[in-house]
Design a protein around this motif. Structure first.
Motif, short mmCIF file in Angstrom:
data_model
loop_
_atom_site.label_atom_id
_atom_site.label_comp_id
_atom_site.label_asym_id
_atom_site.label_seq_id
_atom_site.Cartn_x
_atom_site.Cartn_y
_atom_site.Cartn_z
N LEU A 168 15.98 1.56 -4.96
CA LEU A 168 15.29 1.18 -6.20
C LEU A 168 13.80 0.94 -5.94
O LEU A 168 12.96 1.31 -6.76
CB LEU A 168 15.94 -0.05 -6.82
CG LEU A 168 17.36 0.15 -7.35
CD1 LEU A 168 17.97 -1.17 -7.81
CD2 LEU A 168 17.40 1.18 -8.48
N GLU A 169 13.48 0.32 -4.80
CA GLU A 169 12.07 0.12 -4.47
C GLU A 169 11.34 1.45 -4.33
O GLU A 169 10.19 1.58 -4.75
CB GLU A 169 11.95 -0.68 -3.16
CG GLU A 169 12.34 -2.13 -3.29
CD GLU A 169 12.34 -2.85 -1.96
OE1 GLU A 169 12.13 -2.20 -0.91
OE2 GLU A 169 12.58 -4.08 -1.97
N GLN A 170 11.99 2.42 -3.75
CA GLN A 170 11.35 3.73 -3.55
C GLN A 170 11.16 4.47 -4.88
O GLN A 170 10.08 5.01 -5.13
CB GLN A 170 12.19 4.60 -2.60
CG GLN A 170 12.03 4.25 -1.14
CD GLN A 170 10.75 4.84 -0.54
OE1 GLN A 170 9.84 5.27 -1.25
NE2 GLN A 170 10.68 4.85 0.78
N VAL A 171 12.20 4.53 -5.71
CA VAL A 171 12.08 5.35 -6.92
C VAL A 171 11.29 4.68 -8.04
O VAL A 171 10.71 5.35 -8.88
CB VAL A 171 13.47 5.80 -7.46
CG1 VAL A 171 14.17 6.69 -6.45
CG2 VAL A 171 14.35 4.62 -7.84
N ALA A 172 11.24 3.34 -8.05
CA ALA A 172 10.56 2.63 -9.14
C ALA A 172 9.11 2.35 -8.77
O ALA A 172 8.65 1.21 -8.71
CB ALA A 172 11.29 1.33 -9.46
N LYS A 229 0.83 -1.21 0.00
CA LYS A 229 0.00 0.00 0.00
C LYS A 229 0.86 1.26 0.00
O LYS A 229 0.60 2.21 -0.74
CB LYS A 229 -0.92 -0.03 1.22
CG LYS A 229 -1.84 1.17 1.33
CD LYS A 229 -2.72 1.06 2.57
CE LYS A 229 -3.60 2.29 2.70
NZ LYS A 229 -4.43 2.24 3.92
N GLU A 230 1.91 1.25 0.81
CA GLU A 230 2.81 2.41 0.87
C GLU A 230 3.53 2.61 -0.45
O GLU A 230 3.69 3.72 -0.93
CB GLU A 230 3.83 2.18 2.00
CG GLU A 230 4.74 3.37 2.26
CD GLU A 230 5.76 3.09 3.35
OE1 GLU A 230 6.65 3.92 3.54
OE2 GLU A 230 5.68 2.01 4.00
N TRP A 231 3.96 1.50 -1.09
CA TRP A 231 4.64 1.57 -2.37
C TRP A 231 3.72 2.11 -3.46
O TRP A 231 4.10 2.94 -4.26
CB TRP A 231 5.14 0.17 -2.74
CG TRP A 231 5.84 0.09 -4.06
CD1 TRP A 231 7.00 0.71 -4.43
CD2 TRP A 231 5.44 -0.69 -5.19
NE1 TRP A 231 7.34 0.37 -5.72
CE2 TRP A 231 6.40 -0.49 -6.21
CE3 TRP A 231 4.35 -1.53 -5.44
CZ2 TRP A 231 6.31 -1.11 -7.45
CZ3 TRP A 231 4.27 -2.16 -6.67
CH2 TRP A 231 5.24 -1.95 -7.66
N GLU A 232 2.47 1.66 -3.46
CA GLU A 232 1.54 2.06 -4.52
C GLU A 232 0.95 3.45 -4.30
O GLU A 232 0.71 4.17 -5.27
CB GLU A 232 0.41 1.04 -4.63
CG GLU A 232 0.86 -0.29 -5.18
CD GLU A 232 -0.28 -1.29 -5.30
OE1 GLU A 232 -1.31 -1.12 -4.61
OE2 GLU A 232 -0.14 -2.24 -6.09
N ALA A 244 7.73 4.44 -12.85
CA ALA A 244 8.49 3.38 -13.51
C ALA A 244 7.63 2.52 -14.41
O ALA A 244 8.11 1.94 -15.38
CB ALA A 244 9.21 2.53 -12.47
N PHE A 245 6.37 2.40 -14.08
CA PHE A 245 5.42 1.69 -14.93
C PHE A 245 4.02 2.19 -14.61
O PHE A 245 3.79 2.82 -13.58
CB PHE A 245 5.52 0.16 -14.74
CG PHE A 245 5.06 -0.30 -13.39
CD1 PHE A 245 3.77 -0.77 -13.20
CD2 PHE A 245 5.92 -0.27 -12.30
CE1 PHE A 245 3.35 -1.19 -11.95
CE2 PHE A 245 5.51 -0.69 -11.05
CZ PHE A 245 4.22 -1.15 -10.88
N ARG A 246 3.12 1.92 -15.53
CA ARG A 246 1.72 2.32 -15.34
C ARG A 246 0.83 1.10 -15.52
O ARG A 246 1.06 0.28 -16.41
CB ARG A 246 1.34 3.40 -16.36
CG ARG A 246 2.06 4.72 -16.10
CD ARG A 246 1.94 5.68 -17.28
NE ARG A 246 2.78 6.85 -17.09
CZ ARG A 246 4.09 6.88 -17.33
NH1 ARG A 246 4.69 5.80 -17.79
NH2 ARG A 246 4.80 7.97 -17.13
N ARG A 247 -0.16 0.99 -14.67
CA ARG A 247 -1.10 -0.13 -14.78
C ARG A 247 -1.89 0.00 -16.08
O ARG A 247 -2.21 1.09 -16.52
CB ARG A 247 -2.03 -0.13 -13.58
CG ARG A 247 -1.26 -0.17 -12.26
CD ARG A 247 -1.87 -1.19 -11.33
NE ARG A 247 -1.19 -1.18 -10.06
CZ ARG A 247 -0.21 -2.02 -9.74
NH1 ARG A 247 0.23 -2.89 -10.61
NH2 ARG A 247 0.35 -1.97 -8.55
#
Length: 197
Positions: free
Chosen positions: A100-104, A57-60, A109-112
């Protein structure tokens, strides 16, 4: 000569209290690239204050830490990325992985994309080189261990967001490198820097 390119060097060594071979390699690359007319920027996760992500949840949905905004902007700016790091316990250091987890993040870095399990790659059109230093012989890591962590980085992180091609430089037995061996690798990095490879 290759056309001038925008290059981002990500220095993934967690220890910035002294210079290591990885720092010297990055400096050799950057100096030669700049002298050849390429634009070079650097991101050093060990000099940035950011938390580790602790949930999907925090990442998204969480906000990118302010300390990482420039690094993310530099990734967007770059045409070619260099990642330098030492092999620690068979993988990249945790600090680099956390960076890398934070910036990507999704949306950058990608779009759904409806109907696609992979989504739209947000960093397509960029290339990369991964430069890894290690204590073991590079051939042992490549063929016995199948360079598993570097392959995972290339496929599951860089490739997933569209960065391609990704080349690798594996430098083994760094603890026993003599001056001639060190000079050889610095010259190799300078050659790669001149052509932004």
């Amino acid at each position: 000569m290759a056309e001038n390119r925008r290059i981002l060097i990500i220095q993934g060594h967690p220890d910035v209290t002294e210079d290591h071979l990885g720092h010297a390699l990055a400096h050799a690359y950057a100096g030669a690239a700049t002298a050849a007319g390429h634009q070079v920027r650097t991101a050093t996760p060990a000099q940035l204050d950011f938390p580790l992500l602790r949930s999907q949840k925090e990442w998204e949905h969480g906000a990118l830490p302010l300390a990482l905004q420039k690094a993310q902007d530099d990734i967007a700016w770059a045409q070619h990325l260099l990642l330098f790091f030492p092999l620690w316990m068979g993988d990249m250091p945790a600090l680099l992985k956390g960076f890398l987890e934070q910036v990507a993040r999704p949306g950058f870095a990608f779009r759904r994309e409806a109907g696609s399990p992979f989504g739209q790659k947000g960093l397509a059109g960029r290339s990369a080189r991964v430069v890894v230093t290690m204590g073991m012989p590079a051939l042992v890591y490549r063929f016995y261990f199948r360079a598993h962590s570097v392959k995972s980085l290339e496929r599951n992180i860089l490739g997933f967001v569209g960065i391609s091609p990704v080349h690798e430089t594996l430098i083994g037995q760094v603890d026993t490198l003599d001056e001639a061996g060190r000079a050889k690798w610095l010259a190799t990095m300078a050659r790669l820097g001149r052509t932004a490879a």
